[in-house]
Motif scaffolding. Structure first.
Motif, PDB file in Angstrom:
ATOM      1  N   VAL A  80       1.021  -1.217  -0.229  1.00 42.01           N
ATOM      2  CA  VAL A  80       0.004   0.002   0.072  1.00 42.01           C
ATOM      3  C   VAL A  80       0.734   1.197   0.027  1.00 42.01           C
ATOM      4  N   ALA A  81       0.580   2.353  -0.914  1.00 38.37           N
ATOM      5  CA  ALA A  81       1.265   3.529  -0.848  1.00 38.37           C
ATOM      6  C   ALA A  81       0.678   4.370   0.365  1.00 38.37           C
ATOM      7  N   LEU A  82       1.828   4.698   1.175  1.00 35.16           N
ATOM      8  CA  LEU A  82       1.452   5.358   2.520  1.00 35.16           C
ATOM      9  C   LEU A  82       1.641   6.955   2.353  1.00 35.16           C
ATOM     10  N   ASN A  83       0.508   7.579   2.311  1.00 38.02           N
ATOM     11  CA  ASN A  83       0.589   9.050   2.122  1.00 38.02           C
ATOM     12  C   ASN A  83       0.235   9.925   3.190  1.00 38.02           C
ATOM     13  N   ASN A  84      -0.479   9.467   4.117  1.00 37.57           N
ATOM     14  CA  ASN A  84      -0.954  10.111   5.453  1.00 37.57           C
ATOM     15  C   ASN A  84       0.041   9.430   6.576  1.00 37.57           C
TER      16      ASN A  84
END
Length: 642
Positions: A80-84
């Protein structure tokens, strides 16, 4: 298989938390499933150099590099791309403020969550204002609220566990707000920006630790939780069901590491490894000093050499506990990597006169309602990062929003629906600057009688949100741009000789100023004495009043109740008339304004805002009004105090 491939998970439910410590960066990814918070992936990476000291970022680029490593590792593990991200600040230069906030409410309505959050927000703003007032002139460092705790709620002045669903006349709350300097918080945000992460939750490390380290049902006891890291030792104290104090001492595990460096002439990283080995079962440790010599030392000898530093740490912690708690607590829990320092629990127990079993190191097995996958986070160092994630879950939807006010960026704690008025409180905007101000008055004597001409009214404040006209009640959101133009003072009162001749004297009268005849261009000054020779048969003021030939605005002298009407300086002819009812009485206003605001009413009624008689009540057509609401013909206005 990655989380995304399972197809059973909403990616928005994931929480990515970072514990950016002095020695390591710990990252975890988890989610809430009913009553359980599940940690599904974790990573721990040490700093390559001393880029953090005493919980403060010193080298942004170096810290960002390690954070990026942790982020990429967790993205690989989860798919999963972690942005927050959720983060926490150490309690360095910590300040707290305890206040009590009180509000009268409608006793016929149930108390809902929004009303409670509104009360808490008001309390936080009050705490912020009081803290700002207490800071000395020399210490003008801006402080940032990183969290708060409710000590007690009150309903009709009686303590109550929860206000929601009840009815009553008054509600109150004791609130403990926690603040850190902007520099501490800003450096953490700078690191997050370097790696493309947006902060959606910010808390204080001891708040995070206590949220999982001491469950609410244990907070009835007088307990102390100490989060001992590498650079700082953060303290939280509970009593009577609430957190009653937060504190910090700038002494922790690095004190011991630095003493090992000095005693054995080794670099910091080598000393750190030796310190970790002291809690193992090894009898000796081997290392190479800075001279290149290989050394083998007995573990007990090293322990003896660092004993002064361990005692210093124990003394600092216990003194701070006694300072804030006034006595020894019932028990002390130690968390964080530094809590594993050999002999520290016993020294703390000894100095607090507690049995040794009343001072304990808590690991992840003590955390309730949390399930952790893997063994990477197993000791006391797991408490704070898990606490940061759990705190983010608790605070979802009530964190911070960033806004711009008059081209200056600032942040609001988002505990409820926020409006422009909340932003004004944060920046310390003076409410008086919302109201139009009269220009200076002109006072003079006319034939021995004191006269006062009032100045013109100025323009009311202008509020614009994202390019659109707004008011104090306008709801604001993340990244809104707010512009506030303070109210303008009107022009001062003016009176010329020509106007004196036109309105106060017969044709051909002789006019003297302070006993002297002056030119027609002379402007009357404050304190001037005007004398006119007026024919007895021609009373000009009576004619003006009787014939209603009044080309300008008329005003009475506020100081002399029975003073005759006098003419103020000339105004442009009104473009329209506004007919409204104020407190049940009809009021007709000549105005040139396209948008006549509620606040403008005060320019036409006798109501003294400068002498409050309680809380002001503003209503427009029966509804609660704001100063910047637009008033139209036919509106019914109610103004008073309560």
């Amino acid at each position: 298989m990655s989380l995304k491939q399972t197809g059973t998970l909403d990616m928005n439910d994931l929480i990515f938390a970072l514990d950016i410590g002095t020695r390591t960066v710990i990252g975890i990814v988890g989610l809430q499933e009913k009553e359980i918070f599940k940690v599904i992936a974790s990573e721990v990476i040490e700093h390559k150099s001393r880029a953090m000291m005493d919980g403060q970022v010193h080298d942004i680029e170096q810290v960002a590099s390690v954070v990026d490593e942790v982020k990429r590792s967790l993205e690989k593990k989860t798919g999963v791309a972690l942005n927050n991200v959720a983060i926490a600040a150490a309690g360095r230069v910590l300040k707290t403020k305890q206040i009590k906030i009180h509000r009268e409410i409608d006793s016929s309505k149930e108390i809902d969550r929004e009303l409670v959050k509104s009360l808490e927000m008001e309390g936080m703003q009050l705490a912020q204002m009081q803290l700002d007032e207490e800071l000395s002139n020399e210490d003008k460092t801006p402080y940032y609220c990183v969290g708060y705790d409710i000590i007690n709620y009150y309903l009709n002045n009686y303590v109550i566990g929860s206000l929601i669903g009840h009815k009553g006349k008054t509600i109150s709350a004791d609130i403990l707000a926690t603040f850190l300097p902007h520099t501490v918080v800003d450096s953490l945000y700078a690191v997050m920006n370097r790696v493309g992460l947006e902060v959606n939750s910010l808390t204080l490390e001891p708040i995070a630790a206590i949220n999982v380290g001491i469950p609410k049902d244990l907070r009835l006891l007088n307990l102390a939780l100490i989060d001992i890291g590498a650079g700082t030792s953060d303290i939280a104290i509970t009593k009577g069901g609430s957190v009653v104090a937060y504190a910090m001492v700038p002494v922790a595990g690095d004190e011991i590491t630095e003493l090992i460096c000095q005693n054995y002439l080794i670099d910091f990283n080598t000393a750190e490894k030796i310190k970790m080995a002291l809690s193992s079962s090894k009898e000796t440790v081997s290392f190479t000093d800075i001279m290149g010599s290989k050394q083998v030392k007995n573990v007990e000898d090293i322990k003896a050499s660092i004993q002064p530093a361990v005692e210093h740490l124990a003394n600092a912690i216990t003194q701070k506990i006694l300072q804030y708690n006034k006595k020894a607590p019932n028990a002390v829990f130690l968390v964080g990597g530094g809590s594993q320092i050999t002999g520290l629990p016993q020294l703390i127990a000894e100095r607090l006169n507690l049995p040794t079993d009343r001072v304990a190191v808590r690991g992840r097995n003590a955390i309730q309602n949390v399930r952790i996958k893997g063994k990477k986070l197993s000791g006391p160092e797991a408490i704070t990062p898990i606490g940061i994630a759990v705190t983010a879950q608790i605070q979802r939807g009530q964190d911070f929003i960033d806004i711009t006010i008059n081209k200056k960026s600032t942040r609001l704690f988002n505990t409820r629906k926020l409006i422009v008025a909340d932003a004004l409180v944060l920046i310390g905007f003076n409410p008086k600057d919302l109201l139009a101000k009269r220009g200076a008055s002109l006072t003079f004597e006319l034939n021995g009688e004191k006269k006062t001409l009032k100045g013109n009214y100025g323009e009311s404040a202008e509020i614009v949100v994202n390019g659109k006209t707004a008011n104090l009640e306008t709801v604001i959101n993340h990244n809104d741009n707010i512009t506030i133009k303070p109210a303008q003072t009107g022009k001062p009162a003016q009176l010329s000789i020509e106007e004196v001749a036109e309105y106060y004297a017969d044709t051909g009268s002789i006019i003297k100023i302070n006993g002297t005849i002056v030119s027609d261009e002379y402007m009357i000054q404050n304190g001037d004495k005007i004398e006119t020779e007026i024919a007895p048969q021609n009373n000009h003021e009576s004619e003006i009043e009787e014939e209603s030939i009044v080309p300008e605005e008329i005003s009475r002298n506020d100081d002399v109740p029975d003073e005759p009407l006098v003419v103020v300086n000339k105004l442009p002819a009104p473009a329209s008339q506004l007919k409204v009812a104020v407190n049940g009485k009809e009021l007709i206003i000549d105005t040139n304004k396209t948008n006549f605001m509620f606040v403008d009413i005060f320019n036409h009624i006798d109501f003294d805002l400068s002498n409050p008689q309680g809380n002001i009540v503003l209503k427009l057509n029966g509804n609660k009004a704001a100063f910047t609401d637009i008033v139209r013909t036919g509106d019914e206005i109610d103004i008073g105090w309560e």
